[in-house]
Design an enzyme around this catalytic site. Structure first.
Site, short mmCIF file in Angstrom:
data_model
loop_
_atom_site.label_atom_id
_atom_site.label_comp_id
_atom_site.label_asym_id
_atom_site.label_seq_id
_atom_site.Cartn_x
_atom_site.Cartn_y
_atom_site.Cartn_z
N ARG A 17 -23.55 19.46 -15.22
CA ARG A 17 -24.68 20.05 -14.50
C ARG A 17 -24.47 21.55 -14.33
O ARG A 17 -23.35 22.02 -14.18
CB ARG A 17 -24.83 19.40 -13.12
CG ARG A 17 -25.42 17.99 -13.19
CD ARG A 17 -25.63 17.40 -11.81
NE ARG A 17 -24.37 17.16 -11.15
CZ ARG A 17 -23.82 17.94 -10.24
NH1 ARG A 17 -24.46 19.02 -9.80
NH2 ARG A 17 -22.66 17.65 -9.71
N TYR A 40 -27.77 17.60 -21.36
CA TYR A 40 -26.77 16.85 -20.60
C TYR A 40 -27.42 16.02 -19.48
O TYR A 40 -28.32 16.50 -18.77
CB TYR A 40 -25.71 17.79 -20.01
CG TYR A 40 -24.86 17.07 -19.00
CD1 TYR A 40 -23.87 16.19 -19.42
CD2 TYR A 40 -25.09 17.19 -17.64
CE1 TYR A 40 -23.12 15.47 -18.51
CE2 TYR A 40 -24.34 16.49 -16.71
CZ TYR A 40 -23.36 15.62 -17.15
OH TYR A 40 -22.63 14.90 -16.24
N LYS A 46 -30.74 12.88 -10.75
CA LYS A 46 -30.51 13.82 -9.66
C LYS A 46 -31.78 14.60 -9.31
O LYS A 46 -32.04 14.89 -8.14
CB LYS A 46 -29.38 14.80 -10.03
CG LYS A 46 -28.04 14.11 -10.34
CD LYS A 46 -27.58 13.26 -9.20
CE LYS A 46 -26.11 13.09 -8.98
NZ LYS A 46 -25.32 12.05 -9.55
N HIS A 50 -27.07 10.45 -2.05
CA HIS A 50 -26.12 10.40 -3.16
C HIS A 50 -25.06 9.36 -2.81
O HIS A 50 -23.93 9.70 -2.48
CB HIS A 50 -25.50 11.80 -3.31
CG HIS A 50 -24.71 11.99 -4.56
ND1 HIS A 50 -23.75 12.98 -4.68
CD2 HIS A 50 -24.72 11.35 -5.74
CE1 HIS A 50 -23.23 12.93 -5.89
NE2 HIS A 50 -23.80 11.95 -6.55
N SER A 108 -19.69 14.38 -6.54
CA SER A 108 -19.57 14.02 -7.95
C SER A 108 -18.11 13.91 -8.37
O SER A 108 -17.29 14.76 -8.01
CB SER A 108 -20.25 15.08 -8.81
OG SER A 108 -21.62 15.12 -8.50
N CYS A 140 -15.86 11.77 -7.39
CA CYS A 140 -14.95 11.50 -6.28
C CYS A 140 -14.86 10.02 -5.94
O CYS A 140 -14.47 9.65 -4.83
CB CYS A 140 -15.34 12.32 -5.05
SG CYS A 140 -15.02 14.07 -5.28
N ASP A 185 -24.54 5.35 -7.56
CA ASP A 185 -24.73 6.81 -7.47
C ASP A 185 -25.79 7.25 -6.47
O ASP A 185 -25.63 8.27 -5.82
CB ASP A 185 -25.09 7.36 -8.86
CG ASP A 185 -24.92 8.87 -8.97
OD1 ASP A 185 -23.87 9.38 -8.55
OD2 ASP A 185 -25.84 9.55 -9.45
N ARG A 239 -18.98 10.83 -20.45
CA ARG A 239 -19.73 9.84 -19.68
C ARG A 239 -20.10 8.62 -20.51
O ARG A 239 -20.22 8.71 -21.73
CB ARG A 239 -21.03 10.48 -19.17
CG ARG A 239 -20.83 11.64 -18.19
CD ARG A 239 -20.91 11.19 -16.77
NE ARG A 239 -20.46 12.23 -15.84
CZ ARG A 239 -20.54 12.09 -14.51
NH1 ARG A 239 -21.03 11.00 -13.98
NH2 ARG A 239 -20.11 13.05 -13.72
N1 LIG Z 1 -6.47 8.51 -6.98
C1 LIG Z 1 -7.67 7.93 -6.99
N2 LIG Z 1 -8.56 8.30 -7.93
C2 LIG Z 1 -9.76 7.69 -7.92
C3 LIG Z 1 -10.10 6.68 -6.98
N3 LIG Z 1 -11.38 6.28 -7.21
C4 LIG Z 1 -11.80 7.02 -8.28
N4 LIG Z 1 -10.84 7.86 -8.71
C5 LIG Z 1 -10.91 8.77 -9.87
O1 LIG Z 1 -11.88 9.77 -9.61
C6 LIG Z 1 -12.63 10.09 -10.79
C7 LIG Z 1 -14.10 9.94 -10.54
O2 LIG Z 1 -14.39 8.62 -10.14
P1 LIG Z 1 -15.86 8.04 -10.23
O3 LIG Z 1 -15.83 6.70 -9.56
O4 LIG Z 1 -16.32 8.07 -11.62
O5 LIG Z 1 -16.64 9.13 -9.38
P2 LIG Z 1 -18.21 9.23 -9.04
O6 LIG Z 1 -18.29 9.64 -7.61
O7 LIG Z 1 -18.91 8.01 -9.45
O8 LIG Z 1 -18.65 10.46 -9.95
P3 LIG Z 1 -20.16 10.89 -10.43
O9 LIG Z 1 -20.61 9.82 -11.35
O10 LIG Z 1 -19.93 12.20 -11.07
O11 LIG Z 1 -21.02 11.04 -9.23
C8 LIG Z 1 -12.11 9.15 -11.88
O12 LIG Z 1 -11.21 9.83 -12.70
C9 LIG Z 1 -11.43 8.06 -11.11
O13 LIG Z 1 -10.40 7.45 -11.84
C10 LIG Z 1 -9.11 6.30 -6.00
O14 LIG Z 1 -9.32 5.43 -5.15
N5 LIG Z 1 -7.93 6.97 -6.06
O1 LIG Z 2 -25.66 14.06 -12.53
C1 LIG Z 2 -24.76 14.10 -13.36
O2 LIG Z 2 -24.70 14.82 -14.34
C2 LIG Z 2 -23.63 13.16 -13.25
C3 LIG Z 2 -23.41 12.80 -11.90
O3 LIG Z 2 -23.57 11.66 -11.54
C4 LIG Z 2 -23.03 13.89 -10.99
O4 LIG Z 2 -22.70 14.98 -11.44
O5 LIG Z 2 -23.07 13.63 -9.79
MN LIG Z 3 -20.43 7.82 -10.89
#
Ligand SMILES: Nc1nc2c(ncn2[C@@H]2O[C@H](COP(=O)(O)OP(=O)(O)OP(=O)(O)O)[C@@H](O)[C@H]2O)c(=O)[nH]1
Ligand SMILES: O=C([O-])CC(=O)C(=O)O
Ligand SMILES: [Mn+2]
Length: 638
Positions: free
Chosen positions: A94, A237, A246, A266, A288, A290, A313, A405
């Site tokens: 983004r 993207y 979003k 979110h 994002s 996290c 999400d 992704r």
């Molecule tokens: N150490 C640790 N890392 C984590 C944990 N949960 C997720 N992660 C890592 O954090 C990163 C992002 O995790 P996602 O679950 O994809 O995050 P998200 O909030 O869905 O991200 P977006 O799709 O961008 O909004 C990945 O590399 C995971 O492996 C956790 O409980 N502990």
């Molecule tokens: O919106 C995107 O590109 C991917 C996503 O979930 C974020 O960044 O929170």
């Molecule tokens: Mn996600």
């Protein structure tokens, strides 16, 4: 006319007379029809195709993309129906610096959004869009966010010159005849215009060859909240181009929600079941990258506990007739972060992407499958990396882009809940806020009441990730994980949360804060995370049960104790049985350093000051209360 027929016709000598599908579309939705015509006249595509969301359309679009070299077919033995796309190296995330909220006044957008006067932005973008689709196809994509016809659902139409975007919209939203029929029957809908900004025919009429990932170095992701419109230019993207996500479901929907008295957030959405069979619905907002997708697909390490996935999400929350807050996931698919996703961290995601998945910026194995850092402990001996270059371990650069992704239908998730598409959604028991904090923020705490919870949400800070441009690791405020996604003044948004809580009264969900990412002085994560996060959810469930038993809130049963930041687990109340967790690490996970927190309170005051008078008085009161508690904890020093 099908997509392939349209393309064939367009390349025939006299195609220009009958290639416009919309000429033969009955004019039942003059707004829609006129808009498509107006955008086609402006952008000058070779042809216009109305999308119906069918399997046939999906196959045809896929064939077009394969023929054009924009998708690579993966080995059907390992990954049936799946494809890899490689983006331009400058179009991988983004672009927050190029994302605009064009409300009537700068104050309505607030200090956290980029603002440009709406008329000025439309003039500028109209100039950029003139002839922008020359040589390309304009796809008309009617879609529903939320189950078609659902009480909390909303309609939109995306116009795009990218077949990759149409295929992705097929997965991420409900595209087709049903949402189109609702739009044509007069239901309100959101206009979402998208162009990669890369015409194939120049002003002199000369045709140029296409590239693997068309885009434009100048990008605009512009939102017009008053008109409920999105204009996106220059990027292919996901977060910039799949406008249901979003742009609509958060930036535009947050404004609609403010006006209509609900919340567009979110947040992931899950159903937690206890060994006794008690069910809880939880929503969680993390910035994002996290951990939303991971928590949404959590596989429990505690016997008897289970988590089912409702969304990963975005959640739309609205008060129901029973007075409770009900939630839906408006999306139909997952656009998940690939790196870090593996059998040991997120087995449900690995099973979800067994097939029918579009991967973007993953590495390609020699036998035609995808790979990324963290998928397996050992990388393959040779790969083609996300840029298309040869890769071997030890090169010192990742094989997959850190923001690679997967795009996959939610229905393929083994942990998807039976009622994930329920029209009315699910009643919410708790809301969780979180971020990526190496220090200071405890593993879990419970807000004393709704307004304290709003304060926790409003003051979240998190380390930057690869999901957006910017320096990874830098700490920034990300209130409600909505910093890049709130379509109006963030302080007004806080006030809206306060007012929703007032309306919900005693039926409001309880609010919690978590942090999986605290590190020891040696730099390692103190908490095992992933499946073990269920231990924290189990404590939250205990607190919900306690809340149901008592009339009031806060500590007051054996599970919890009062702390300066909020209510925390009483000693022994968090189930850490069987974990290899040192007593000192557990203590460190909950350690509160009053001096560090008083310094953080200073920063919060500065942060609030940036919003001036619009910050609700309730949040100032919470800050004062926090300082008083910290000062007492610090031994009463002023
Ligand atoms: N150490 C640790 N890392 C984590 C944990 N949960 C997720 N992660 C890592 O954090 C990163 C992002 O995790 P996602 O679950 O994809 O995050 P998200 O909030 O869905 O991200 P977006 O799709 O961008 O909004 C990945 O590399 C995971 O492996 C956790 O409980 N502990
Ligand atoms: O919106 C995107 O590109 C991917 C996503 O979930 C974020 O960044 O929170
Ligand atoms: Mn996600």
């Amino acid at each position: 006319m099908t997509i392939l027929e349209a393309r064939a016709a367009a390349h025939a000598p006299d195609a220009s007379d009958d290639d416009d599908e919309f000429d033969r579309t009955p004019d039942r939705a003059p707004g829609l029809h006129a808009w498509v015509e107006q955008i086609a006249a402006l952008t000058e595509p070779d042809r216009v195709v109305w999308c119906d969301g069918s399997d046939r359309e999906r196959h045809e679009l896929t064939k077009v993309l394969l023929d054009e070299g924009k998708l690579i077919r993966l080995n059907g033995e390992y990954r049936p129906g799946s494809y890899l796309a490689r983006s331009d190296p400058d179009d991988v995330a983004r672009v927050e610096s190029r994302t605009f909220i064009c409300s009537a006044s700068r104050e309505d957008a607030g200090p956290t959004n980029n603002w440009v006067d709406p008329a000025e932005m439309k003039t500028e973008l109209t100039a950029r869009l003139r002839g922008a689709m020359r040589g390309r196809t304009l796809y008309v994509v009617p879609f529903s966010m939320g189950p078609v016809g659902g009480r909390l659902s909303k309609l939109g139409v995306q116009l795009t010159d990218s077949a990759y975007v149409v295929l992705s919209m097929h997965i991420m939203t409900r595209v087709g005849a049903a949402p189109r029929a609702l739009i044509e029957s007069g239901e309100p809908w959101v206009k979402a215009l998208h162009s990669v900004g890369c015409p194939l025919v120049d002003e002199a009429g000369v045709r140029h060859p296409d590239v693997e990932w068309p885009c434009n170095p100048d990008k605009y992701i512009a939102h017009f909240p008053h008109e409920r419109e999105i204009w996106s230019f220059g990027s292919g993207y996901g977060g910039n181009a799949l406008l249901g996500k979003k742009s609509f479901a958060l930036r535009i929907a947050s404004v609609i929600a403010r006006d209509e008295g609900w919340l567009a957030e979110h947040m992931l959405l899950i159903k937690l079941t206890s060994p006794a069979g008690r069910r809880f619905h939880l929503a969680a907002a993390f910035p994002s990258a996290c951990g939303k997708t991971n928590l949404a697909m959590l596989r429990s390490t505690l016997p008897g506990w289970s988590v089912e996935t409702l969304g990963d999400d975005i959640a739309w929350l609205r008060q129901g007739e029973d007075g409770r807050l009900w939630a839906i996931n408006p999306e139909a698919g997952f656009f998940g972060v690939a790196p870090g996703t593996g059998e040991s961290t997120n087995p449900n995601a690995m099973q979800t992407i067994w097939g029918n998945t579009i991967f973007t910026n993953a590495a390609l194995t020699d036998d035609g499958d995808v790979w990324w850092e963290g998928m397996t402990a050992q990388p393959p001996a040779h790969l083609v990396d996300w840029t298309g270059a040869d890769w071997t371990p030890g090169l010192g650069r990742p094989a997959a882009h850190p923001n690679a992704r997967f795009t996959v239908p939610a229905a393929q998730c083994p942990s998807i809940a039976d009622d994930w598409e329920a029209h009315d959604g699910v009643p919410l028991d708790a809301i969780i806020f979180g971020g990526r904090r190496a220090s200071n923020v405890p593993l879990v705490l419970e807000a004393r009441d709704w307004n304290h919870g709003v304060f926790l949400g409003a003051t979240i800070a998190s380390e930057q990730t690869a999901a957006a441009e910017g320096a990874v690791g830098e700490l920034r405020r990300d209130p409600f994980a909505m910093l890049p996604f709130c379509g109006y003044n963030m302080a007004d948004y806080w006030a809206h949360w306060v007012s929703v809580g007032r309306r919900l009264g005693p039926q409001a969900p309880k609010i919690f804060q978590v942090n999986w990412f605290r590190k020891g002085s040696d730099g390692r994560y103190l908490w095992p995370g992933f499946g073990d996060n269920v231990r924290v959810l189990a404590w939250i469930a205990a607190r919900l049960e306690a809340g149901n038993a008592e009339t009031g809130r806060g500590a007051g049963d054996a599970s919890a104790a009062d702390g300066p930041l909020g209510v925390v687990p009483a000693p022994g109340a968090l189930d850490v049985s069987g974990l290899d967790l040192a007593e000192s690490d557990l203590a460190e996970l909950f350690a509160v350093d009053p001096a560090a927190w008083l310094a953080e309170a200073e920063l919060t005051e500065e942060f609030f000051a940036g919003f001036g008078e619009r910050v609700p008085s309730e949040l100032h009161a919470e800050l004062a209360e926090l300082r008083a508690r910290l000062t007492r904890a610090d031994g009463g020093r002023p």
